[in-house]
Write a protein that holds these residues in place. Sequence first.
Motif, PDB file in Angstrom:
ATOM      1  N   SER A  22       0.787  -0.941  -0.019  1.00 59.89           N
ATOM      2  CA  SER A  22       0.055  -0.131  -0.011  1.00 59.89           C
ATOM      3  C   SER A  22       0.901   1.270   0.136  1.00 59.89           C
ATOM      4  O   SER A  22       0.364   2.234  -0.159  1.00 59.89           O
ATOM      5  CB  SER A  22      -0.929   0.011   1.287  1.00 59.89           C
ATOM      6  OG  SER A  22      -0.148  -0.115   2.421  1.00 59.89           O
ATOM      7  N   THR A  23       2.095   1.206   0.295  1.00 57.05           N
ATOM      8  CA  THR A  23       2.956   2.262   0.351  1.00 57.05           C
ATOM      9  C   THR A  23       3.159   2.736  -1.151  1.00 57.05           C
ATOM     10  O   THR A  23       3.624   2.271  -1.936  1.00 57.05           O
ATOM     11  CB  THR A  23       4.268   1.983   0.985  1.00 57.05           C
ATOM     12  OG1 THR A  23       4.079   1.771   2.276  1.00 57.05           O
ATOM     13  CG2 THR A  23       5.184   3.129   0.864  1.00 57.05           C
ATOM     14  N   LYS A  24       2.873   4.185  -1.136  1.00 58.97           N
ATOM     15  CA  LYS A  24       2.815   4.757  -2.550  1.00 58.97           C
ATOM     16  C   LYS A  24       4.176   5.538  -2.774  1.00 58.97           C
ATOM     17  O   LYS A  24       4.664   6.414  -1.958  1.00 58.97           O
ATOM     18  CB  LYS A  24       1.748   5.721  -2.729  1.00 58.97           C
ATOM     19  CG  LYS A  24       0.419   5.109  -2.680  1.00 58.97           C
ATOM     20  CD  LYS A  24      -0.732   6.083  -3.005  1.00 58.97           C
ATOM     21  CE  LYS A  24      -2.055   5.591  -2.981  1.00 58.97           C
ATOM     22  NZ  LYS A  24      -3.317   6.418  -3.175  1.00 58.97           N
ATOM     23  N   ILE A  25       4.821   5.290  -3.780  1.00 61.03           N
ATOM     24  CA  ILE A  25       6.006   5.854  -4.325  1.00 61.03           C
ATOM     25  C   ILE A  25       5.992   6.347  -5.638  1.00 61.03           C
ATOM     26  O   ILE A  25       5.114   5.847  -6.627  1.00 61.03           O
ATOM     27  CB  ILE A  25       7.102   5.128  -3.931  1.00 61.03           C
ATOM     28  CG1 ILE A  25       7.332   3.913  -4.842  1.00 61.03           C
ATOM     29  CG2 ILE A  25       7.272   4.671  -2.397  1.00 61.03           C
ATOM     30  CD1 ILE A  25       8.442   3.023  -4.575  1.00 61.03           C
ATOM     31  N   ASN A  26       6.740   7.418  -6.188  1.00 60.24           N
ATOM     32  CA  ASN A  26       6.861   7.689  -7.528  1.00 60.24           C
ATOM     33  C   ASN A  26       8.323   8.085  -7.982  1.00 60.24           C
ATOM     34  O   ASN A  26       9.080   8.235  -7.175  1.00 60.24           O
ATOM     35  CB  ASN A  26       5.598   8.858  -7.864  1.00 60.24           C
ATOM     36  CG  ASN A  26       6.312  10.007  -6.955  1.00 60.24           C
ATOM     37  OD1 ASN A  26       7.156  10.906  -7.384  1.00 60.24           O
ATOM     38  ND2 ASN A  26       5.433  10.383  -5.932  1.00 60.24           N
ATOM     39  N   VAL A  27       8.499   8.167  -9.175  1.00 68.28           N
ATOM     40  CA  VAL A  27       9.684   8.564  -9.594  1.00 68.28           C
ATOM     41  C   VAL A  27      10.385   9.988  -9.392  1.00 68.28           C
ATOM     42  O   VAL A  27      11.534  10.051  -9.015  1.00 68.28           O
ATOM     43  CB  VAL A  27       9.708   8.734 -11.299  1.00 68.28           C
ATOM     44  CG1 VAL A  27      11.057   9.097 -11.944  1.00 68.28           C
ATOM     45  CG2 VAL A  27       9.489   7.373 -11.846  1.00 68.28           C
ATOM     46  N   ALA A  28       9.444  10.822  -8.981  1.00 66.25           N
ATOM     47  CA  ALA A  28       9.698  12.382  -8.416  1.00 66.25           C
ATOM     48  C   ALA A  28       9.692  12.386  -7.140  1.00 66.25           C
ATOM     49  O   ALA A  28       9.910  13.733  -6.565  1.00 66.25           O
ATOM     50  CB  ALA A  28       8.707  13.316  -9.002  1.00 66.25           C
ATOM     51  N   MET A  29       9.942  11.393  -6.288  1.00 61.43           N
ATOM     52  CA  MET A  29       9.769  11.515  -4.673  1.00 61.43           C
ATOM     53  C   MET A  29      10.980  12.292  -4.145  1.00 61.43           C
ATOM     54  O   MET A  29      11.025  12.727  -2.858  1.00 61.43           O
ATOM     55  CB  MET A  29       9.604  10.168  -4.097  1.00 61.43           C
ATOM     56  CG  MET A  29      10.389   9.106  -4.262  1.00 61.43           C
ATOM     57  SD  MET A  29       9.736   7.647  -3.454  1.00 61.43           S
ATOM     58  CE  MET A  29      11.225   6.511  -4.056  1.00 61.43           C
ATOM     59  N   SER A  47      -5.773  16.252  -7.678  1.00 57.34           N
ATOM     60  CA  SER A  47      -4.389  16.527  -7.117  1.00 57.34           C
ATOM     61  C   SER A  47      -3.549  16.117  -8.337  1.00 57.34           C
ATOM     62  O   SER A  47      -3.776  15.291  -9.262  1.00 57.34           O
ATOM     63  CB  SER A  47      -4.116  15.385  -6.134  1.00 57.34           C
ATOM     64  OG  SER A  47      -2.636  15.464  -5.783  1.00 57.34           O
ATOM     65  N   LEU A  48      -2.463  16.883  -8.404  1.00 55.75           N
ATOM     66  CA  LEU A  48      -1.284  16.720  -9.189  1.00 55.75           C
ATOM     67  C   LEU A  48      -0.224  15.845  -8.865  1.00 55.75           C
ATOM     68  O   LEU A  48       0.649  15.364  -9.654  1.00 55.75           O
ATOM     69  CB  LEU A  48      -0.577  18.127  -9.524  1.00 55.75           C
ATOM     70  CG  LEU A  48      -1.351  19.163 -10.538  1.00 55.75           C
ATOM     71  CD1 LEU A  48      -0.724  20.484 -10.664  1.00 55.75           C
ATOM     72  CD2 LEU A  48      -1.562  18.567 -12.038  1.00 55.75           C
ATOM     73  N   ILE A  49      -0.271  15.092  -7.721  1.00 54.75           N
ATOM     74  CA  ILE A  49       0.621  14.420  -7.237  1.00 54.75           C
ATOM     75  C   ILE A  49       0.201  12.992  -7.001  1.00 54.75           C
ATOM     76  O   ILE A  49       0.536  12.086  -7.393  1.00 54.75           O
ATOM     77  CB  ILE A  49       1.130  15.050  -5.959  1.00 54.75           C
ATOM     78  CG1 ILE A  49       1.860  16.435  -5.958  1.00 54.75           C
ATOM     79  CG2 ILE A  49       2.291  14.001  -5.233  1.00 54.75           C
ATOM     80  CD1 ILE A  49       2.409  17.054  -5.058  1.00 54.75           C
ATOM     81  N   ASP A  50      -0.954  12.944  -6.089  1.00 51.97           N
ATOM     82  CA  ASP A  50      -1.621  11.702  -5.444  1.00 51.97           C
ATOM     83  C   ASP A  50      -2.219  11.090  -6.825  1.00 51.97           C
ATOM     84  O   ASP A  50      -3.384  11.513  -7.053  1.00 51.97           O
ATOM     85  CB  ASP A  50      -2.344  11.705  -4.297  1.00 51.97           C
ATOM     86  CG  ASP A  50      -2.857  10.460  -3.813  1.00 51.97           C
ATOM     87  OD1 ASP A  50      -2.255   9.363  -4.018  1.00 51.97           O
ATOM     88  OD2 ASP A  50      -3.914  10.457  -3.021  1.00 51.97           O
ATOM     89  N   ASP A  51      -1.723   9.973  -7.163  1.00 51.38           N
ATOM     90  CA  ASP A  51      -2.269   9.004  -8.411  1.00 51.38           C
ATOM     91  C   ASP A  51      -2.795   9.874  -9.500  1.00 51.38           C
ATOM     92  O   ASP A  51      -3.877   9.729  -9.989  1.00 51.38           O
ATOM     93  CB  ASP A  51      -3.178   8.442  -7.606  1.00 51.38           C
ATOM     94  CG  ASP A  51      -3.942   7.106  -8.401  1.00 51.38           C
ATOM     95  OD1 ASP A  51      -3.182   6.457  -9.436  1.00 51.38           O
ATOM     96  OD2 ASP A  51      -5.144   6.547  -8.517  1.00 51.38           O
ATOM     97  N   ALA A  52      -1.985  10.989  -9.909  1.00 55.46           N
ATOM     98  CA  ALA A  52      -2.209  11.837 -10.881  1.00 55.46           C
ATOM     99  C   ALA A  52      -1.485  11.245 -12.298  1.00 55.46           C
ATOM    100  O   ALA A  52      -0.583  11.034 -11.929  1.00 55.46           O
ATOM    101  CB  ALA A  52      -2.059  13.326 -10.602  1.00 55.46           C
ATOM    102  N   PRO A  53      -2.294  11.499 -13.454  1.00 57.87           N
ATOM    103  CA  PRO A  53      -1.312  11.212 -14.681  1.00 57.87           C
ATOM    104  C   PRO A  53      -0.321  11.654 -14.860  1.00 57.87           C
ATOM    105  O   PRO A  53       0.714  11.019 -15.409  1.00 57.87           O
ATOM    106  CB  PRO A  53      -2.701  11.758 -15.922  1.00 57.87           C
ATOM    107  CG  PRO A  53      -3.885  11.172 -15.054  1.00 57.87           C
ATOM    108  CD  PRO A  53      -3.414  11.767 -13.585  1.00 57.87           C
ATOM    109  N   LEU A  54       0.070  12.870 -14.417  1.00 64.20           N
ATOM    110  CA  LEU A  54       1.092  13.797 -14.403  1.00 64.20           C
ATOM    111  C   LEU A  54       2.478  12.977 -13.769  1.00 64.20           C
ATOM    112  O   LEU A  54       3.337  12.963 -14.523  1.00 64.20           O
ATOM    113  CB  LEU A  54       1.220  15.051 -13.510  1.00 64.20           C
ATOM    114  CG  LEU A  54       2.242  16.077 -13.676  1.00 64.20           C
ATOM    115  CD1 LEU A  54       2.531  16.395 -15.155  1.00 64.20           C
ATOM    116  CD2 LEU A  54       2.173  17.154 -12.745  1.00 64.20           C
ATOM    117  N   PHE A  55       2.360  12.357 -12.753  1.00 69.30           N
ATOM    118  CA  PHE A  55       3.376  11.512 -12.209  1.00 69.30           C
ATOM    119  C   PHE A  55       3.263   9.977 -12.261  1.00 69.30           C
ATOM    120  O   PHE A  55       4.154   9.417 -12.422  1.00 69.30           O
ATOM    121  CB  PHE A  55       3.299  11.756 -10.569  1.00 69.30           C
ATOM    122  CG  PHE A  55       3.870  13.171 -10.303  1.00 69.30           C
ATOM    123  CD1 PHE A  55       5.249  13.184 -10.185  1.00 69.30           C
ATOM    124  CD2 PHE A  55       3.164  14.109  -9.981  1.00 69.30           C
ATOM    125  CE1 PHE A  55       5.889  14.484  -9.622  1.00 69.30           C
ATOM    126  CE2 PHE A  55       3.590  15.362  -9.707  1.00 69.30           C
ATOM    127  CZ  PHE A  55       4.999  15.328  -9.381  1.00 69.30           C
TER     128      PHE A  55
END
Length: 512
Positions: A205-212, A299-307
């Motif tokens: 469940s921990t959310k991470i992304n390339v831009a973190m 949101s632009l961050i949380d589960d957004a197509p941008l990220f």
Amino acid sequence: MIDERKKKPTLFNKFLNGVEHVGNRLPDPSILFFLICVAVAIITWIISLFNVSVKHPGTGKAVEVKSIIGVDGFRMILNDAIKNFSEFPALGIVLAVMLGVGIAEKSGYFDKLLIQVVHKAPRKLIVPCIIIIGILGNAAGDAAPIVLPPLTAMVFIKLGYHPIAGLAMAYASSLGGFAANLMLGMSDAMSYAFTEPATRIVSESTKINVAMNWYFIAASVIILLPGVYWVTMKFVIPRLGKYDADDAQIKVDSSTQSLTKQESRALFWANLSMIAVLVAIVLCALPQHSFLRNAKTGSLIDDAPLFNGIGLIILILFLVPGLIYGFMMKEFKDSKDLGKMFADSMSSMGSFIVIVFFAAQVLAFLKWSNLGVVIAVKGAEALNGQNGVVIIIGVIFISAIINMLVGSASAKWGLLAPIFIPMLMLLGFHPALTQMLYRIGDSISNPITPMMPYLPLLLQYAQRYDENMKLGSLLSSLMPYTIILSIVWPIFIIIWYLLGIPLGPGGPLHMK
């Protein structure tokens, strides 16, 4: 005069020689990961004999280590080996990013951009500008550590400085500042490729992304610049002294001296296209109901197509200027030339893909056997109560030492991520922090590691200006940069940590 060859090696040179000897005896990274697969299988068999179990931090259920050497383990390998590889979480992101970066590099766009910026910088700002270019150069793939050092050496001669000081500064900036940048690029995608599956060992469940890590790597550019500049002006340049260019027999490639009108024109339109892409992304993201935002929350961050689509965005950001420069310089005569350039971009990723195949199996073995969870829980118990600052310094130090022995960045993090990420998650540290600590440790020892493939090339450059230059002498000019980076960067992230600032969008310091 004492013959250089008869001099006894210094303690520092003995240390570097020892590191080089041990590092050279290590197998190729792909073979190393195959051997790790075998080792993990044997370890699971041994530990399973003792019925070792822990409470799973996610489910709360007791789990024990299952042996891979057995009927069930062999079934798992045959059933899942190909799937583990093909579904490796960030493999697609890395390869997609490389398509864009590869075209920008193969077309000559990156090389000429570096030359243009260096030649156009004001004389008083030329040294800081070169440092900034070097730090930002990790977005340009191999271009910065290959192109920037010889170019800087020639610029230093014009400034009245020793050219080897320029070589050292440019090399240390481009590799010592590898984990710093104002924009996301290949290194972010490569790190994420191994962080994501390592996170899944203990939590789905921990959310991470390339831009973190974006906020921190951008701020690091500002912090590293004065440190590298100070070392250059106060230590490296004075130590090397003056250089008599008239006595040197140097053949300078005229292509690195200046740009033709056609190259300048192509660069102008390529740079303009990159700016246009960035502006277009910003304009598309501004509306509240933009397709780049989360459809439910905005949101632009949380589960957004941008990220979620950051890999494709980075691809386009580098691909567009690379294509425009290539077409204007007639690097692509037809679609076949363009197709070949795409293929050449991917060919450089061959070793990474092989490493990923075996790294995917290691991660799968750790997860299926529960060995990863057991190591994480036991390691967290051993570290429980340790001060966060101590852990930060420890992870950076271990990463720096491993970097002295293993040259491949992907191989190092593929080896360390399954250990560090779950263990520190159980101590309450978010994967974004652990990943950033590794990236700092990996960067600070880059200038002096004998395992760096660019080091022999740098020595060759240096011998153009001093035919008696030896590896030890060259490393003595690089060591001050590693020392200052080893002081400034850890202090900076400790202050950042104590202030509780997120490392990037979706990149908190602690688990929620």
